[in-house]
Design a protein around this motif. Structure first.
Motif, mmCIF file in Angstrom:
data_model
loop_
_atom_site.group_PDB
_atom_site.id
_atom_site.type_symbol
_atom_site.label_atom_id
_atom_site.label_comp_id
_atom_site.label_asym_id
_atom_site.label_seq_id
_atom_site.Cartn_x
_atom_site.Cartn_y
_atom_site.Cartn_z
ATOM 1 N N LEU A 194 -26.643 6.761 -0.735
ATOM 2 C CA LEU A 194 -26.392 6.722 -2.179
ATOM 3 C C LEU A 194 -27.176 5.629 -3.004
ATOM 4 O O LEU A 194 -27.210 5.723 -4.188
ATOM 5 C CB LEU A 194 -24.864 6.444 -2.485
ATOM 6 N N GLN A 195 -27.946 4.786 -2.357
ATOM 7 C CA GLN A 195 -28.982 3.828 -3.178
ATOM 8 C C GLN A 195 -30.174 4.402 -3.139
ATOM 9 O O GLN A 195 -30.814 3.958 -3.988
ATOM 10 C CB GLN A 195 -28.726 2.654 -2.368
ATOM 11 N N ARG A 196 -30.752 5.417 -2.360
ATOM 12 C CA ARG A 196 -31.957 5.717 -2.236
ATOM 13 C C ARG A 196 -32.375 6.857 -3.400
ATOM 14 O O ARG A 196 -31.478 7.929 -3.460
ATOM 15 C CB ARG A 196 -32.449 6.365 -1.007
ATOM 16 N N TYR A 197 -33.234 6.739 -4.164
ATOM 17 C CA TYR A 197 -33.622 7.732 -5.094
ATOM 18 C C TYR A 197 -34.047 9.222 -4.273
ATOM 19 O O TYR A 197 -33.800 10.289 -4.893
ATOM 20 C CB TYR A 197 -35.024 7.190 -5.560
ATOM 21 N N GLY A 198 -34.594 9.369 -3.031
ATOM 22 C CA GLY A 198 -35.082 10.284 -2.483
ATOM 23 C C GLY A 198 -33.820 11.213 -1.942
ATOM 24 O O GLY A 198 -33.903 12.507 -1.534
ATOM 25 N N THR A 199 -32.789 10.801 -1.955
ATOM 26 C CA THR A 199 -31.564 11.361 -1.181
ATOM 27 C C THR A 199 -31.359 13.010 -1.943
ATOM 28 O O THR A 199 -31.265 13.775 -1.035
ATOM 29 C CB THR A 199 -30.094 10.623 -1.497
ATOM 30 N N PRO A 200 -31.092 12.982 -3.091
ATOM 31 C CA PRO A 200 -30.724 14.193 -3.622
ATOM 32 C C PRO A 200 -31.671 15.411 -3.175
ATOM 33 O O PRO A 200 -31.393 16.584 -2.675
ATOM 34 C CB PRO A 200 -30.793 14.142 -5.128
ATOM 35 N N GLN A 201 -33.203 15.388 -3.099
ATOM 36 C CA GLN A 201 -34.146 16.259 -2.747
ATOM 37 C C GLN A 201 -33.931 16.362 -1.169
ATOM 38 O O GLN A 201 -34.172 17.582 -0.816
ATOM 39 C CB GLN A 201 -35.418 15.830 -3.032
ATOM 40 N N GLU A 202 -33.622 15.263 -0.505
ATOM 41 C CA GLU A 202 -33.417 15.623 0.807
ATOM 42 C C GLU A 202 -32.334 16.111 1.203
ATOM 43 O O GLU A 202 -32.142 17.145 2.270
ATOM 44 C CB GLU A 202 -33.298 14.122 1.584
ATOM 45 N N LEU A 203 -31.155 16.342 0.272
ATOM 46 C CA LEU A 203 -30.155 17.016 0.846
ATOM 47 C C LEU A 203 -30.331 18.401 0.435
ATOM 48 O O LEU A 203 -30.125 19.539 1.272
ATOM 49 C CB LEU A 203 -28.888 16.738 -0.119
ATOM 50 N N LEU A 204 -31.018 18.806 -0.460
ATOM 51 C CA LEU A 204 -31.432 20.136 -0.869
ATOM 52 C C LEU A 204 -32.453 20.943 0.036
ATOM 53 O O LEU A 204 -32.414 21.933 0.355
ATOM 54 C CB LEU A 204 -32.180 20.233 -2.496
ATOM 55 N N ASP A 205 -33.468 19.939 0.644
ATOM 56 C CA ASP A 205 -34.293 20.745 1.542
ATOM 57 C C ASP A 205 -34.050 20.726 3.113
ATOM 58 O O ASP A 205 -34.811 21.000 3.850
ATOM 59 C CB ASP A 205 -35.793 20.148 1.319
ATOM 60 N N GLY A 206 -32.940 20.180 3.229
ATOM 61 C CA GLY A 206 -32.236 19.901 4.513
ATOM 62 C C GLY A 206 -32.848 18.959 5.414
ATOM 63 O O GLY A 206 -32.442 18.784 6.573
#
Length: 688
Positions: free
Chosen positions: A505-517
């Motif tokens: 929850l601190q990393r900027y890249g987390t949302p996109q990583e969730l979306l692309d698996g």
């Protein structure tokens, strides 16, 4: 011929040793050994200067005797003639590279002056001669400790101490290693053993007293240090320490005498004064405070700490306090702290004009004085905003540092705002934000589409209370966090500190990583939970103030953290942008331009609107427009949203802008506001 001298030295019979040594020197004045033994006898008798003279006489007869140079160095060290001792040791090792004592003494000297690399080099040389000698281990342990590796130092010294438990230098080093590890009781044992061999050592006894203090044994520590005072060995600094220890032990009356003695010797010492003030506070003996401080002020009328303490001994703003301030101003005319004290009394009685006049007096004495200048500007903002603008511009011209100029330029923007010069204010704030953009966090990237979401999982039983708090820049979400903190709720604000949690929850890249698996939602939640104990959360109950929000997080929260509730703080988006532009935000996101910030803010708020409209996750939407600066209303609204009772904050600071203030900037920020208007309407705010 030397046996009578050696026998007397072994017995510690100084008089016998001296008599025999003097006879030997008289019988053979060209014998360096006789002079050397005379030096040892004189040292045993306590005559260090005579011993040094005898060694010098021996060296005159045998200048190449390395051992004599080592003995001379030892005497010089005892007299604290460190440079001369170093030269003698260098001479010894130059004459005999196998002079083990010289290397040891040089290593100890290097440690004393902080030359760790040189101490390590000398320890290596000594180790070539006697690798297992405890004094080598002592230097190795201390150099390791100085390099910050307390664990390894303790291992080296402990192992050596098992072989040589009575070696003083080793025991001394071991004591300091224990201190570095916080093992104060073990350190005390080491230094008490040292004290047996040096019963008159003031530094050792003071160190032991401090170690007892660190263990919370304040009364015993006070008694240990007080023994030095009773023996007439106390310095003013030690008297202060004894008084402080007596206070910590709760023995107030026993603290007074040593503190008074220390204060008499060091009336300018702030620490002593603070301890005395604490005694007077506990005893409520204001008469003694007045008399003691008046006597000190008679000798030191320019000492402002004494005047502050004397003023504190009177009821605030009463006639007695006023009399003290008048005395202070008479003793130190045009002295700014005295003038400030007088202004504070004026303010107490509502004599604003008189206090303002003092502010002008202060800046005449010290141009640019921050507190006085801010008072003048604040008053001008109420009476003549354009004059405030002119004054701040002048301060900017005279400010020496870039950071000071930036603070003043932010204030200039506020003055321009009050003066109705909104275009100039917006331009000033935008320029400031652009200048510091490279020092701020980049704007978090936002995902464009959330995609199909997993079903919301059923609540676990039991379900710990989990609140995820977020508000965009300018939302004043920090008011909610402050209210939770004031109510001693389980709020965590560490994501905004120097040591944030290392979870997804601190990393900027987390949302996109969730979306692309690339990132599994269950793993995200497990990592978040795993970090909670290190953040001081043991029961899973947490209010987590997030650094950013993206609806892509719902792919993890819906199936794996259904007990959570997300609280969003919002205001009219155009007011939010203006607040962010003028006063920054807790996130410290960069604001390259009002238009770039508005575009990001609109996309961020659109995600909140989507979540709210579709009820995609348990959430609370808290509108702070009218309540952000109203503590009771804020506490009531937050409490109602969560079905809990919250006490209101005592105060929430000065309001920056009233709701709807964005309309004053409809012209200068028209392009940015046009980007925000659609989402403002979507969230229920008027178009204009």
């Amino acid at each position: 011929m030397y046996e009578p001298i050696l026998d007397a030295l072994r017995r510690g019979a100084a008089a016998d040793a001296l008599s025999a040594a003097r006879d030997a020197v008289a019988a053979n004045p060209q014998d360096p050994t006789a002079h050397r033994l005379l030096a040892a006898s004189l040292q045993l008798d306590g005559d260090s200067a005579g011993a040094l003279a005898a060694v010098d006489a021996a060296l005159a007869l045998a200048p190449d005797d390395a051992g004599l140079h080592v003995e001379r160095a030892g005497l010089l060290l005892g007299a604290r003639q460190l440079d001369e001792a170093q030269a003698a040791l260098a001479r010894a090792t130059g004459l005999d590279p196998n002079q083990f004592p010289a290397y040891i003494m040089q290593g100890q000297l290097a440690l004393s002056r902080g030359d760790i690399a040189e101490a390590e080099r000398l320890a290596r040389l000594a180790a070539r001669i006697a690798p297992d000698h405890p004094q080598v281990a002592a230097i190795e342990g201390m150099t390791t400790l100085r390099r910050g590796d307390a664990d390894r130092a303790l291992a080296i010294l402990s192992q050596a101490a098992q072989k040589a438990p009575d070696e003083p230098t080793l025991r001394n080093a071991l004591g300091f290693a224990y201190i570095a590890k916080g093992h104060f009781a073990f350190a005390e044992q080491c230094f008490r053993k040292q004290l047996e061999g040096q019963p008159e050592s003031v530094p050792l006894r003071a160190l032991i007293a401090d170690l007892m203090r660190r263990q919370g044994r304040f009364a015993e520590a006070a008694d240990e240090a007080a023994a030095l005072l009773e023996a007439g060995r106390g310095t003013p600094g030690l008297q202060r320490v004894v008084g402080e220890l007596q206070l910590q032990a709760g023995r107030n009356e026993q603290a007074l005498a040593p503190l008074k003695a220390a204060f008499a010797a060091m009336p300018r010492d702030r620490r002593t004064l603070e301890a005395l003030i604490e005694y007077w506070r506990r005893s409520n003996d204001l008469d003694d405070a007045r008399a003691t401080l008046d006597a000190a002020l008679a000798a030191h009328p320019q000492e402002d700490n004494l005047w502050r303490a004397r003023l504190a001994a009177e009821p605030f703003a009463g006639p007695e306090a006023l009399a003290v301030v008048e005395r202070w101003m008479e003793a130190a005319p045009d002295y700014i702290p005295a003038l400030q004290a007088r202004a504070a009394i004026h303010d107490h009685f509502g004599e604003t004009d008189e206090a303002d006049a003092i502010a002008y007096q202060i800046v005449a004495i010290q141009p640019g004085h921050t507190q006085a200048e801010l008072r003048i500007v604040d008053r001008l903002l109420q009476t003549d905003p354009l004059a405030a603008v002119a004054r701040v511009r002048d301060l900017i011209e005279r400010a020496p540092a870039v950071d000071a100029k930036r603070l003043l330029r932010q204030l200039l923007g506020r003055c321009l705002d009050v003066a109705g010069e909104s275009a100039q204010a917006a331009a000033e704030w935008a320029a400031l934000q652009a200048e510091v953009a490279d020092q701020r966090l980049p704007l978090p990237p936002l995902t464009a589409a959330t995609g199909e979401l997993a079903p919301l999982a059923p609540l676990p039983d039991p379900a710990p209370g989990v609140l995820l708090l977020w508000g965009p820049p300018g939302s004043l979400v920090d008011r909610i966090a402050l209210n939770f903190d004031y109510a001693r709720g389980p709020i965590r604000i560490d994501r905004y500190g120097p040591q944030p949690p290392r979870d997804p929850l601190q990393r900027y890249g987390t949302p996109q990583e969730l979306l692309d698996g690339r990132l599994d939602g269950a793993y995200l939640v497990s990592q978040w939970r795993a970090a909670l104990p290190q953040r001081g959360i043991a029961d899973g109950q947490v209010f987590d103030w997030l650094l950013w929000w993206d609806n892509a997080l719902l792919h993890a929260l819906r199936p794996h953290l259904p007990e959570a509730v997300v609280m969003f703080a919002i205001r009219d988006p155009r007011d939010m942008l203006l607040e962010w532009l003028a006063f920054d935000s807790p996130q410290r996101f960069q604001l390259p331009s009002p238009e770039v910030a508005a575009q990001w803010l609109a996309a961020s708020l659109a995600q909140i609107a989507e979540l709210h409209e579709g009820d995609l996750f348990p959430h609370r939407l808290l509108r702070l427009d009218d309540i952000a600066y109203d503590p009771p209303a804020l506490a009531a609204a937050v409490g109602a949203a969560l079905e809990i009772a919250l006490p209101p904050l005592p105060a929430l600071g000065i309001r920056h802008f009233a709701p709807g203030h964005w309309r004053d900037y409809a012209g200068p920020l028209a392009e940015a506001f046009a980007l925000l208007t659609p989402v403002a309407v979507r969230l229920g705010y008027p178009e204009n």
